[in-house]
Design a protein around this motif. Structure first.
Motif, PDB file in Angstrom:
ATOM      1  N   ASN A  40      39.135 -38.387   8.633  1.00 22.80           N
ATOM      2  CA  ASN A  40      38.664 -38.027   7.295  1.00 22.80           C
ATOM      3  C   ASN A  40      37.274 -37.414   7.431  1.00 22.80           C
ATOM      4  O   ASN A  40      36.331 -38.079   7.836  1.00 22.80           O
ATOM      5  CB  ASN A  40      38.612 -39.281   6.426  1.00 22.80           C
ATOM      6  CG  ASN A  40      38.589 -38.924   4.948  1.00 22.80           C
ATOM      7  OD1 ASN A  40      38.011 -37.903   4.576  1.00 22.80           O
ATOM      8  ND2 ASN A  40      39.202 -39.761   4.128  1.00 22.80           N
ATOM      9  N   GLN A  60      37.425 -35.171   2.268  1.00 22.32           N
ATOM     10  CA  GLN A  60      37.162 -36.144   1.211  1.00 22.32           C
ATOM     11  C   GLN A  60      36.833 -35.423  -0.096  1.00 22.32           C
ATOM     12  O   GLN A  60      37.300 -35.816  -1.160  1.00 22.32           O
ATOM     13  CB  GLN A  60      36.012 -37.074   1.608  1.00 22.32           C
ATOM     14  CG  GLN A  60      35.972 -38.295   0.709  1.00 22.32           C
ATOM     15  CD  GLN A  60      34.709 -39.114   0.875  1.00 22.32           C
ATOM     16  OE1 GLN A  60      33.834 -38.800   1.666  1.00 22.32           O
ATOM     17  NE2 GLN A  60      34.626 -40.205   0.125  1.00 22.32           N
ATOM     18  N   SER A  85      33.719 -40.638   6.625  1.00 17.45           N
ATOM     19  CA  SER A  85      33.958 -39.193   6.690  1.00 17.45           C
ATOM     20  C   SER A  85      32.691 -38.455   7.148  1.00 17.45           C
ATOM     21  O   SER A  85      32.759 -37.493   7.910  1.00 17.45           O
ATOM     22  CB  SER A  85      34.414 -38.665   5.330  1.00 17.45           C
ATOM     23  OG  SER A  85      33.340 -38.573   4.437  1.00 17.45           O
TER      24      SER A  85
END
Lengths: 275, 390, 314
Positions: C266, C271, C88
């Motif tokens: 992501n 997250q 992420s």
């Protein structure tokens, strides 16, 4: 000079292409929202709907979800937030701009520090706090966390600093209390600033998705941006005609307001970056 | 209407002394002008009287009682500001009525819309409107009542500011350089108007200016301030004729007073450029002094006469129409003096003409080294003494 | 007379100073009564929670748990080992690296082109600014369907019309993040354009005349010698603002990809949202928030330092 016409044409060609790219999503949104399912998936793309039946999308959108309620929630939340922000920020901005008091410099330093903190940072603790007080999933959960705007304090302080000190002295001689000075003397002179800030605040919270997503479970409390999510249904397959109708309805108020009062919008929304 | 007593006011800001032990009593109905160069502390003093700033020590009393604890609004004074400080988004009428609205109407009654429904609000509002109109009429601005300050000329704004100060009858009027934003012509007119306003209202005025002409023409008494201190408080003519210090003498009067270096002889006589002047001072023997003479006091002659004190050359001639200024310099000295003479007298002189200056001994001012005025006696100079120095 | 007044009031000097202190107290109380409510709310809703985030990041607390204990840098150690965090974080950087330069350059280009002529200025400015006011979430769906849809989307229709290979842009791990980036660019160009227009307005016309006299009169020379150096501080400013905005990418992820496919989209805030509000791991979410905050602070600081160094342009 010899190339001036060519240059002008080139300028318009590039800019017009850019302009088309900028508006196209809006045009397509409206176009799709007016098409029936059959037209939407028709292999031959056409901008205009071929039948008037697409209008059904709007009827269905309002019937399927409480779209009116979402809009009303949006208005309620935006107005509530803006009023709270103005109510708290204006007196504070006045004290920071025009009064000498112990703690002023420290307070100003904290305001500047606050400007650096993006709105997503306090999310976890504020969520916990609202949960402790049993305020999650309510209008309070939507309005309260945004009730204070350090940017609003900062911006209004900048505006207030330009108000001549003599004007405040005159007001004191004329018998106004400090509270009356804030609302009767400072506020009217800073109306342009307040309008710009208001636009920034309203646009920001109408379009906000992050916080309502966290704070709200009950569909009836959804703001417009969050409400659109309820038109997306993974199981049955999304009906894009209705989704686009809802998208159009949600976007319409601000876009129309922008087209009416462009100058104010541009000033207000660029101000957010002018820290 | 009240007297204002200023006692031992001191104020410093960030280590700089702005006011140092200023004491002054202003009588009921008096027009007192605080005059001094910019930065002398006169505006600060006015703001302390108004309650807009705090003194570090000392007391302000209005009508016999201390107001140090009182906020500006509770002191019942009116103030006219240099910038006029008109509320830009209110009409002239609203500007003028605001002091009355704030004093006569309750918080609820002042509320827009809702306030109007409360009992009595309408009657008070009408009464205030009448009074505002009366004041506006007395200042000739009744036709501007519905305008906003932005639509007015400088002179009109100044009158609105006066009207706002006049509309309630305050204990005293405080004016902070109210004419300095006007052009020269308007200023002359406004001076007369403020004087007239003072005569009519018979109120106490404290007027701050850096302009000595305003101070001289309008005041009952003038208070000269420099470096945060009051140097002299006297009626205008007295300030001009009998300055207590050299600084005051230099500050008041245009063109500036002529100052020549002199010394005190053993017998108390003053010697300037090796010539005995017809004055005796009671100052230290052999001490250097400053001898000051107003430009119009000089008697000029083409030929040396009995009373001639200075002989010089005309270096520059300024024609002012009603009078002429002759700039005179002296051989072997950097000093020069200015003589104010009738234009008919001035025509006798050309650039480079020799000129002889005499003076009425009674009008010679002598200041000691520390700038204080020294008491003088006139005396006739014995001829043998004069001859001694040739 | 002055001396008299002095003597009269000397006796009351101490009571006078007591009165002065009284007024000082009253005025301080007034100032705090005006500023106090805002200061209190600022601490309650912004500074306090921001500090709490830092503190929480050193604990193991999960939302609703009765106990919590200090684990020092435990969350950050977990983060370093967390494959998802690495992904992420990298995705966020890629997203910023993709959208920021394009959005700034396009904004600059639009501003320069608009300013280079006189006709249509207001029109172009309005049109380019329109997306700034748009509600991003519904607009994301417009892009999903009208642009990126594998069959009826404009992009694939165009490609296939030219016989080129098509893709499912949002479901392809190679293109999903960039597709979201396109939406981000679309929305932010207008703001950058307006900021650059303001910068251009601030350049004195004399400078162009001076440059012309010095021989720099071609469009490129004018840009290189005058416009670009004079825009220096504005450019830095726009870069920082855009970078910070790009860092906050969230709405489009939630709406279109939910972090997928296979975590290809992501991003940091996504997250953080999942850890904090789906898995209720408040402490770990706080640690992620700290990383996010740190980046924003570093960017802002960088801008302040650089602008300070370049003040000779202003």
């Amino acid at each position: 000079m010899r190339t001036s016409i060519a240059a002008a044409l080139f300028r318009h060609l590039i800019l017009a292409t850019g302009a088309v790219l900028m508006v196209l999503p809006f045009v397509l949104m409206v176009s799709i929202s007016l098409k029936t399912e059959g037209e939407i998936y028709h292999p031959q793309f056409s901008l205009l709907p071929t039948s008037p039946d697409g209008i059904e999308n709007y009827v269905a959108a309002f019937a399927m979800q409480p779209l009116w309620r979402y809009l009303l929630n949006g208005v309620l939340v935006c107005v509530g937030i803006f009023l709270a922000q103005a109510l708290f920020a204006l007196p504070c901005a006045y004290a920071l701009a025009k009064l000498r008091w112990p703690g002023r410099n420290l307070t100003m330093a904290f305001v500047l520090l606050g400007l650096l903190i993006p709105p997503q940072v306090p999310a976890v603790p504020v969520y916990i706090m609202l949960w402790k007080f049993g305020l999650l999933d309510s209008y309070a959960a939507l309005i309260l966390p945004s009730a204070i705007s350090v940017f609003g304090i900062f911006l209004m302080r900048q505006f207030f600093r330009t108000v001549p000190d003599d004007l405040i002295s005159a007001a004191r001689m004329d018998g106004l209390s400090e509270v009356a000075i804030v609302w009767r003397i400072m506020l009217p002179t800073a109306i342009p600033g307040l309008i710009a800030f208001g636009i920034l605040s309203v646009v920001g919270h109408w379009n906000d998705f992050f916080w309502p997503l966290i704070a709200i479970q009950t569909p009836e409390l959804a703001t417009p941006a969050l409400g659109v999510m309820f038109f997306v249904t993974a199981e049955a397959g999304t009906n894009f005609g209705r989704l686009m109708a809802a998208a159009t309805v949600v976007n319409a108020p601000l876009v129309i307001a922008f087209l009416i009062a462009q100058r104010w919008f541009i000033d207000g929304l660029t101000m957010s970056s002018m820290k | 209407m009240a007297e204002i007593s200023i006692a031992n006011i001191s104020k410093s800001f960030a280590g700089t002394i702005i006011l140092e032990g200023v004491s002054l009593d202003v009588a009921n109905g008096e027009f007192l002008t605080l005059v001094g160069p910019s930065g002398c502390g006169k505006s600060t003093l006015l703001r302390i009287i108004a309650g807009l700033e705090h003194q570090d020590s000392g007391t302000i009393a209005i009508a016999g009682s201390s107001v140090d604890m009182k906020a500006p609004k509770a002191r019942d004074l009116s103030m006219v500001f240099q910038s006029y400080a008109l509320y830009p988004y209110m009409t002239v009428e609203e500007n003028i009525s605001l002091p009355l609205t704030m004093r006569r109407m309750g918080t609820l009654q002042r509320l827009p819309l809702l306030g109007g429904l409360l009992p009595g609000a309408g009657a008070i509002r009408r009464e205030i409107a009448v009074e505002a109109r009366q004041v506006a009429e007395s200042l000739g601005i009744a036709h501007l009542l519905s305008r906003r300050p932005g639509q007015l000329s400088g002179g009109q704004r100044q009158r609105v500011a006066l009207a706002r100060a006049m509309v309630r009858q305050p204990q005293a009027f405080l004016m902070d350089e109210p004419l300095s934003n006007l052009d020269a012509k308007m200023r002359v007119k406004a001076r007369a108007e403020i004087s007239e306003m003072h005569r009519r209202l018979q109120a106490t005025f404290i007027y701050v200016t850096h302009d000595q002409i305003e101070a001289m023409t309008m005041s009952d008494r003038v208070a000269v301030m420099m470096h945060g201190r009051l140097l002299q408080v006297d009626p205008p003519q007295r300030i001009y004729d009998e300055p207590k210090t050299l600084e005051v003498a230099r500050f008041i009067g245009t063109p500036e007073i002529n100052v020549l270096p002199g010394t005190v002889r053993h017998d108390g006589a003053i010697e300037v450029f090796d010539k005995i002047w017809p004055v005796v001072v009671d100052a230290g023997r052999h001490a250097p002094v400053s001898v000051a003479v107003r430009p119009e006091v000089w008697e000029v002659a083409q030929q040396p006469g009995e009373g001639s004190l200075l002989t010089g050359t005309v270096r520059h001639i300024e024609l002012l129409g009603s009078e002429t200024l002759l700039h005179v310099s002296f051989a072997g000295s950097a000093a020069s003096v200015v003589a104010r003479v009738e234009p008919t007298v001035a025509t006798r002189y050309r650039l480079g003409s020799p000129i002889h200056l005499a003076v009425d001994p009674a009008r010679i001012l002598v200041f000691t080294e520390n700038g204080k005025r020294a008491a003088t006696l006139t005396r006739s100079v014995p001829s043998q003494v004069r001859n001694l120095h040739g | 007379m002055a001396e008299l007044a002095t003597a009269r009031h000397r006796s009351s000097a101490s009571s006078a100073s007591r009165r002065l202190i009284g007024r000082w107290v009253a005025e301080t109380a007034t100032a705090w009564s005006l500023a106090g409510p805002a200061v209190a709310l600022m601490w309650l809703l912004l500074l306090g929670p921001a500090a709490a985030v830092v503190l929480l990041s050193f604990t193991d607390w999960s939302f609703g748990q009765p106990t919590m204990s200090w684990i020092g840098l435990g969350n950050f150690r977990e983060m370093v080992a967390d494959q998802l965090f690495r992904t992420s974080f990298l995705n966020t950087l890629v997203y910023v690296a993709f959208t920021m330069p394009l959005s700034v350059l396009l904004g600059l280009g639009a501003a320069l082109l608009i300013e280079s002529g006189t006709s249509g200025r207001g029109f172009y400015r309005t049109v380019f600014f329109l997306p700034v006011t748009a509600t991003l979430l519904p607009m994301a769906f417009v892009f999903q369907f009208a642009y990126f849809h594998p069959t009826v989307g404009i992009i694939n229709q165009t490609l296939s019309a030219f016989g080129l290979p098509t893709r499912d842009w949002l479901r392809d791990p190679d293109t999903a993040l960039l597709a979201l980036g396109v939406i981000g660019i679309w929305q932010s160009v207008g703001l950058n354009m307006v900021l650059f227009l303001a910068g251009l307005k601030g350049i004195p016309k004399d400078l162009y005349d001076a440059a012309a006299l010095d021989g720099a009169d071609g469009a490129w020379e004018r840009f290189r010698r005058v416009t670009w150096p004079m825009l220096g501080p504005a450019t830095l400013f726009v870069l920082t603002v855009t970078a910070i905005k790009s860092f906050q990418v969230f709405d489009t992820v939630i709406a279109l990809t939910q972090g997928g496919p296979g975590n290809a989209t992501n991003v940091l805030l996504f997250q953080m949202y999942q850890e904090g509000f789906s898995f209720l791991r408040s402490a770990y979410a706080s640690a992620l928030t700290c990383v996010f905050l740190l980046f924003v602070l570093v960017l802002t600081l960088l801008q302040v330092v650089l602008v300070d160094r370049k003040t000779h342009y202003g």
